[in-house]
Write a protein that holds these residues in place. Structure first.
Motif, PDB file in Angstrom:
ATOM      1  N   ALA A 260       5.492 -40.819   2.573  1.00 43.06           N
ATOM      2  CA  ALA A 260       5.937 -42.214   2.580  1.00 43.06           C
ATOM      3  C   ALA A 260       4.821 -43.155   2.143  1.00 43.06           C
ATOM      4  CB  ALA A 260       6.428 -42.595   3.971  1.00 43.06           C
ATOM      5  N   ASN A 261       3.577 -42.711   2.218  1.00 45.74           N
ATOM      6  CA  ASN A 261       2.446 -43.528   1.794  1.00 45.74           C
ATOM      7  C   ASN A 261       2.281 -43.565   0.280  1.00 45.74           C
ATOM      8  OD1 ASN A 261       1.731 -40.698   2.221  1.00 45.74           O
ATOM      9  ND2 ASN A 261      -0.320 -41.271   1.565  1.00 45.74           N
ATOM     10  N   SER A 268       6.605 -54.283   0.957  1.00 49.97           N
ATOM     11  CA  SER A 268       7.209 -53.093   1.545  1.00 49.97           C
ATOM     12  C   SER A 268       8.496 -53.432   2.291  1.00 49.97           C
ATOM     13  CB  SER A 268       6.213 -52.427   2.491  1.00 49.97           C
ATOM     14  OG  SER A 268       6.745 -51.269   3.068  1.00 49.97           O
ATOM     15  N   TYR A 272      12.207 -51.674   1.559  1.00 49.84           N
ATOM     16  CA  TYR A 272      12.987 -50.938   2.553  1.00 49.84           C
ATOM     17  C   TYR A 272      14.291 -51.653   2.893  1.00 49.84           C
ATOM     18  CZ  TYR A 272       9.597 -47.245   3.440  1.00 49.84           C
ATOM     19  OH  TYR A 272       8.796 -46.136   3.307  1.00 49.84           O
ATOM     20  N   ALA A 291       9.306 -41.989   9.122  1.00 54.78           N
ATOM     21  CA  ALA A 291       8.218 -41.738   8.174  1.00 54.78           C
ATOM     22  C   ALA A 291       7.272 -40.695   8.766  1.00 54.78           C
ATOM     23  CB  ALA A 291       7.457 -43.019   7.873  1.00 54.78           C
ATOM     24  N   TYR A 306       4.800 -48.149   5.074  1.00 52.61           N
ATOM     25  CA  TYR A 306       6.038 -48.061   5.846  1.00 52.61           C
ATOM     26  C   TYR A 306       6.015 -48.850   7.149  1.00 52.61           C
ATOM     27  CZ  TYR A 306       3.115 -44.191   7.524  1.00 52.61           C
ATOM     28  OH  TYR A 306       2.062 -43.434   7.971  1.00 52.61           O
ATOM     29  N   GLY A 309       6.972 -52.204   6.253  1.00 51.51           N
ATOM     30  CA  GLY A 309       8.303 -51.916   5.710  1.00 51.51           C
ATOM     31  C   GLY A 309       9.355 -51.766   6.794  1.00 51.51           C
ATOM     32  N   VAL A 311      10.101 -49.149   8.959  1.00 51.31           N
ATOM     33  CA  VAL A 311      10.879 -47.942   9.199  1.00 51.31           C
ATOM     34  C   VAL A 311      11.245 -47.924  10.672  1.00 51.31           C
ATOM     35  CG1 VAL A 311       9.805 -46.664   7.313  1.00 51.31           C
ATOM     36  CG2 VAL A 311       8.808 -46.546   9.626  1.00 51.31           C
TER      37      VAL A 311
END
Length: 443
Positions: A260-261, A268, A272, A291, A306, A309, A311
Motif C-alpha cells: 500500500a506504500n 491520499s 481512497y 493496509a 494509507y 488516506g 484506510v
C-alpha cells in the motif's frame, strides 16, 4: 571504651550509607521489559483470517528448496530446514507432499484440503494470493489470469469442484502491480496516462446474405489516467463481493492491500475516497480496506500514504522476520513485538482514527529460500513461539477484533501452520490448527 564507641558509631553510619546506596540503585524489577507474556483467555470467538500462498516455487519448481525443506536437520552443519513436508497425497501431483495453487486438478484437490483444514481449525476466512492488475485491458478484463483460480475457489468451475463448506475468502490486492512505476517524482496525478485497447463488438448487415447480420469485433485505443486505472481495478475486484462466500466484517467486504506504500499521490484521502465511491456506486457496498505494513516499521513513515488516506485498519507483516543483522530483536523478541504492537495500535487509533489488526506467525526462516543467508537471524517455527504470538495478538486487538495469521502455507520461509505429514521427519500433524482453534475460539 571511648574508641570502641567511636568505631561502633562509624560502622553504623557506613552501614546506613551502604544501605542507602543500595536502595538508590536501579533494580531489574524496574526494567519496563521485565515481564512475561501470559495466557489471554477468550470469552468470545475472535475472527481469524489466514494468508494463502502459492507454494509452487518451493515445493515443485526448485529442487534445492524442496530438499532443504525435507532434509534432516543438522545444526552443526548449517542445515536449518524444518525436516517436514505438507500432508498432501494428491494422485496427480509430482510426489506426496508436493502441490500448487492454480486452476487445475492438483490445485483443486489441494484447495479442497486447505478449505477442509480451515474449517477444522474454525478459521473464518482465507486471504487468497495477491491479485494483479492487467495493465493491457480495461474493465472487466483488467485482472488477468487470477480470475480462473478465484472462480475455482468460489465453486464456479464444474470440472474443478471446490466446496468451501462455510469458510469464507477475501482478496489481497497487489498495489505494486498498478503502482510499480510511481515515486516521489511520479505521482498518480502527474504520471502519463496509459494507452489501452479494448474490444468493441457490433453487428453489421451481411452484404452476401441479405437480411442477415454478422458480428464484427474491433479494438479501440483509449487513454486512461492512473487514478481511473486504480478505481477500475477496485471496481473489478468488487465484482466478487456479492459472492455468498466472500468475507464481510460488519456487513462490509474485506480487502487486504499489499504494498500500500507504493500508492504515491498528492492527496491520499482523495484517492481512497474515489476508490470507495467507485465500489459503492458499482456494488452498493462500503468496502473495508486493510493496509499491510512492513514488519518493524514506524507508522508515521506512511503518513502520506494509507494513514491520511483513511484506510479502515492496518495490519503488520510477519514480525518473526526480524530483518538482516537485527540480532538484538531476537534477545527479547516477545516483549519487543508486544511493545511494537502497543505503540502502533495507539498511534493508528489516536492520531488517525484507523484500527489495528494484529498478526500472528509461528516463525520465519531464510534457509529454504537462500541457504547461505547467515546475516538473517533464524527464527524457527515452534509451538512455543506461535503460542506467544497468539497471545500478543490477543493483548493488542483493535476496536473491531480480528487476527490475521501469516501464514497458512508459505513454505519458502517456513512460516505456515499447514499440517505436515506426522509420519515424516519432524512432522507435527494438526498441531498448529488445534492451537488456532484453542487460542481464538471459545471451547
Amino acid at each position: 571504651m571511648k574508641v570502641n564507641k567511636f568505631l561502633i558509631y562509624s560502622l553504623l553510619l557506613a552501614g546506613a550509607a551502604v544501605t542507602s546506596c543500595k536502595d538508590d540503585n536501579p533494580s531489574i524489577e524496574d526494567y519496563p521489559l521485565n515481564y512475561k507474556i501470559e495466557e489471554v483467555k477468550v470469552t468470545q470467538d475472535i475472527p481469524v483470517g489466514v494468508y494463502l500462498y502459492n507454494p509452487q516455487q518451493a515445493l515443485e519448481n526448485n529442487v534445492d528448496q524442496w530438499n532443504r525443506i525435507t532434509q534432516e536437520q543438522d545444526l552443526a552443519a548449517g542445515k536449518l530446514g524444518p525436516n517436514t513436508k505438507p500432508w498432501h497425497d494428491i494422485p496427480q501431483a509430482l510426489e506426496p507432499g508436493k502441490y500448487h495453487l492454480a486452476a487445475d486438478t492438483v490445485g483443486a484437490r489441494a484447495m479442497q484440503q486447505i478449505a477442509d483444514w480451515c474449517n477444522y481449525a474454525r478459521i473464518d476466512f482465507m486471504i487468497l494470493p495477491g491479485v494483479n492488475e492487467n495493465a493491457n485491458d480495461i474493465y472487466p478484463l483488467n485482472i488477468g489470469r487470477d480470475t480462473a483460480f478465484i472462480d475455482m475457489v468460489r465453486g464456479k468451475n464444474d470440472t474443478l469442484p471446490v466446496s468451501l463448506n462455510g469458510v469464507k475468502f477475501a482478496l489481497m490486492i497487489n498495489m505494486n502491480s498498478v503502482c510499480s512505476d510511481l515515486s516521489n517524482n511520479k505521482l498518480v496525478e502527474t504520471v502519463d496516462p496509459t494507452r489501452k485497447t479494448y474490444p468493441v463488438v457490433d453487428t453489421i448487415p451481411d452484404i452476401n446474405n441479405p437480411g442477415m447480420d454478422i458480428i464484427v469485433t474491433t479494438r479501440v485505443d483509449t487513454l486512461i489516467s492512473r487514478a481511473d486505472r486504480i478505481c477500475s481495478y477496485f471496481k473489478r475486484i468488487s465484482d466478487y463481493f456479492s459472492d455468498p462466500n466472500y468475507y464481510h466484517t460488519g456487513g462490509r467486504p474485506v480487502v487486504v492491500l499489499s504494498d500500500a506504500n507504493k500508492l504515491y499521490t498528492k492527496d491520499s484521502y482523495h484517492m481512497y475516497t474515489a476508490i470507495r465511491d467507485t465500489v459503492r456506486k458499482h456494488t452498493g457496498k462500503e468496502i473495508y480496506i486493510i493496509a499491510q505494513q512492513g514488519a518493524w516499521t514506524p507508522p508515521t513513515r506512511f503518513h502520506y500514504f494509507y494513514l491520511t488516506g483513511k484506510v479502515d485498519a492496518v495490519t503488520m507483516k510477519n514480525m518473526c522476520a526480524v530483518g538482516g543483522n537485527q540480532q538484538e530483536r531476537v534477545i527479547m523478541f516477545d516483549q519487543y513485538v508486544n511493545e511494537n504492537y502497543k505503540y502502533n495500535r495507539t498511534e493508528f487509533m489516536s492520531r488517525y482514527n484507523v484500527d489495528f489488526i494484529p498478526s500472528a506467525s509461528p516463525g520465519y526462516s531464510q534457509y529454504v529460500a537462500s541457504e547461505n543467508n547467515s546475516n538473517y537471524p533464524w527464527m524457527p517455527k515452534t509451538q512455543e513461539r506461535f503460542w506467544t504470538m497468539c497471545n500478543i495478538a490477543k493483548m493488542n486487538l483493535g476496536r473491531n477484533p480480528m487476527v490475521l495469521i501469516d501464514s497458512f502455507n508459505d513454505w519458502t520461509y517456513d512460516s505456515g501452520i499447514e499440517p505436515t505429514d506426522p509420519a515424516y521427519g519432524k512432522g507435527y500433524g494438526l498441531l498448529f490448527l488445534d492451537m488456532v482453534k484453542g487460542q481464538f475460539k471459545v471451547k
